[in-house]
Design an enzyme around this catalytic site. Structure first.
Site, PDB file in Angstrom:
ATOM      1  N   LYS A  97       0.825  -1.278   0.133  1.00 40.05           N
ATOM      2  CA  LYS A  97       0.070   0.178  -0.040  1.00 40.05           C
ATOM      3  C   LYS A  97       0.842   1.089  -0.043  1.00 40.05           C
ATOM      4  CE  LYS A  97      -3.925  -1.905   2.805  1.00 40.05           C
ATOM      5  NZ  LYS A  97      -4.942  -1.712   1.921  1.00 40.05           N
TER       6      LYS A  97
ATOM      7  N   ASP B 211      -8.058  -2.856  10.338  1.00 40.31           N
ATOM      8  CA  ASP B 211      -8.549  -3.991   9.538  1.00 40.31           C
ATOM      9  C   ASP B 211      -8.777  -5.232  10.138  1.00 40.31           C
ATOM     10  OD1 ASP B 211      -8.918  -4.182   6.808  1.00 40.31           O
ATOM     11  OD2 ASP B 211      -6.916  -5.251   6.253  1.00 40.31           O
TER      12      ASP B 211
ATOM     13  N   ARG C 202     -10.427 -11.332   1.663  1.00 46.32           N
ATOM     14  CA  ARG C 202     -11.252 -12.233   1.024  1.00 46.32           C
ATOM     15  C   ARG C 202     -10.608 -13.724   1.184  1.00 46.32           C
ATOM     16  NH1 ARG C 202     -11.460  -9.024  -4.317  1.00 46.32           N
ATOM     17  NH2 ARG C 202     -11.247  -7.336  -2.800  1.00 46.32           N
TER      18      ARG C 202
END
Length: 503
Positions: free
Chosen positions: A278, A289, A352
């Site tokens: 990032k 997170d 995910r």
């Protein structure tokens, strides 16, 4: 586990009490005021004594320009006959427009104005006890972090707030609202904790310590157990960190359970993006997170404390996403729990990947409902802004969760799974791929990916809270800066409704 892990700091919030009469030695009276056509109108003013005292207080409010506008806070001295040194008026706006959420927000604004006081009494509960209790508790919350010096007393939340009501008839409502608020505060505390102190091993231990006093069973799988049982997604994400991953399972299983609900929450304790690194700007916010897992910890414990007759099992994948020589690379193929394979296109789409393992494991329990939450995509904020969660999944359950969120004041909106993204999900070297390398419908693609790990026949909802879980904007109502605790109250209400369903 030889080392005892504790949260290094807990947020502060007032002690709440339900009383029949005004307590002695009250510092201030918190009274509601409506915005009338001809000026402010005192409401539920039983704390102020006789008519002469009410008129005297009202005159003072008018003299200093009070209007009763929603969220307005005005403080005036107590009258000679008052039971407190001061009277704090909180505006509720137009009486015809008052609802639970507007009351909750006004109470939250008032709670911050009580800082530095010892004991305050209020009649706000006359217009909705649960909303008033939640608003005061959530609005007063203050997280000071890890400091060498304590916060000055003048800036600490009010020590005690007494809600004047009828303990005989209102006790159950009061206690349930307290539990809901305290559950949100727990989620906030977890999210606000820096990653230097909250990482997979310590987080698992902290969860265990919080759960056991409430009769919630805890199972923790370390990296060896994860390897043995085939949790390839969780291991792939955690591989780049010196702090190995964990999988925590929390189970509340009352004897008279009528339904079974699975919960899954993303627990990335820090997210650098891995090899797909990032940008440095605002990366410090990536301590948040793990907000999905924090929400689910709080929800399971609330179900236990409320003694809800529903079996609830939370599956929480905890990992730290770091770049290193051992980190998973773009182009790698991994094998998830249950055997499905994924091609890793973007290592910053790691949430995910760990949730896929957890959903596959949770599906094995055959729950009637499966509720999953994550700070998953920046695309959520692009689509819905910073305060509205996106909800995807089975049509009926998706709509139900979104509607419940709006009803309790945690804004949520139902979103579709797109048929045209089925083709993008395909990989030339694996069953599916974790990212489409496209900016279109990123939140929806993530949900579609996750849907492949949910067994048929299970009512499932995925809630993306990337924006709503962490407030980088201004303080407002009962929402503080940083961790918000969204969507704990939504999930508690969903569980409560499921528990009331007939078989």
């Amino acid at each position: 586990m030889s080392e005892k892990f504790l949260l290094p700091s807990r947020g502060r919030a007032p002690e709440l009490e339900l009383v029949k009469k005004l307590p002695k030695n009250t510092d201030a009276l918190l009274v509601p005021v409506f915005q009338g056509e001809d000026g402010p109108e005192l409401a539920a003013s039983g704390l102020l004594g006789d008519d002469a005292e009410i008129v005297a207080v009202l005159r003072q409010l008018v003299a200093v320009g009070a209007t009763g506008a929603h969220g307005e806070i005005v403080r005036v001295p107590g009258t000679s006959g008052a039971a407190a040194d001061s009277v704090i008026a909180v505006g509720l706006g137009d009486s015809d427009e008052l609802d639970e959420e507007s009351l909750r927000r006004a109470a939250g604004s008032a709670a911050r104005a009580l800082a530095g006081l010892d004991t305050v009494a209020t009649t706000l509960g006359a217009f909705g006890l649960a909303a008033a209790v939640e608003g005061i508790a959530l609005g007063a919350y203050s997280y000071t972090g890890i400091r060498s010096e304590d916060t000055p007393a003048s800036k600490q939340p009010v020590r005690k707030v007494a809600f004047v009501g009828d303990p005989k008839t209102d006790k159950d409502i009061f206690v349930a609202a307290q539990i809901a608020a305290e559950s949100v505060l727990l989620a906030r505390d977890l999210v606000n904790t820096p990653s230097s102190h909250l990482y997979p091993e310590s987080y698992a231990a902290i969860i265990s310590a919080e759960a056991k006093p409430h009769g919630v069973d805890v199972e923790v799988l370390d990296e060896k157990a994860l390897e043995k049982q085939g949790f390839g997604g969780l291991l792939a994400v955690g591989r780049g960190s010196a702090r190995p991953p964990r999988l925590v399972r929390l189970t509340w299983a009352p004897r008279k359970a009528r339904k079974s609900v699975g919960l899954v929450g993303k627990g990335i304790t820090f997210d650098t993006g891995g090899i797909s690194l990032k940008p440095a700007s605002k990366m410090e916010d990536m301590i948040s997170d793990m907000g999905g897992s924090a929400a689910m910890v709080a929800t399971v414990l609330a179900a236990a404390r409320l003694n809800l007759p529903v079996k609830v099992t939370a599956t929480l994948p905890l990992a730290e996403n770091m770049p290193s020589g051992s980190a998973t690379r773009p182009g790698d193929v991994i094998t998830h729990y249950g055997g499905r394979t994924s091609e890793i296109i973007n290592t910053d789409a790691e949430g995910r990947v760990v949730l896929a393992d957890a959903l596959a494991r949770a599906s094995e329990d055959k729950p009637e409902y499966l509720l999953e939450v994550a700070t998953l995509t920046g695309a959520q904020m692009v689509a819905l802004g910073a305060k509205t969660s996106g909800v995807m999944g089975s049509d009926d359950f998706r709509d139900r969760v979104a509607e419940t969120g709006r009803r309790v004041g945690e804004s949520a909106w139902a979103m579709p799974l797109l048929e045209e993204q089925d083709e993008e999900l395909k990989s030339p070297v694996a069953d599916i791929r974790n990212s489409p390398n496209s900016r279109n419908g990123g939140m929806l693609y993530a949900a579609l990916y996750l849907s492949r790990f949910v067994d048929e026949g299970i009512e499932w909802a995925h809630v993306d809270i990337a924006g709503p879980s962490f407030n980088n904007g201004s303080v407002s109502g009962y929402t503080p800066k940083r961790a918000t605790g969204v969507p704990v109250r939504t999930f508690i209400e969903v569980l409560r409704e499921i528990a009331e369903e007939k078989n």
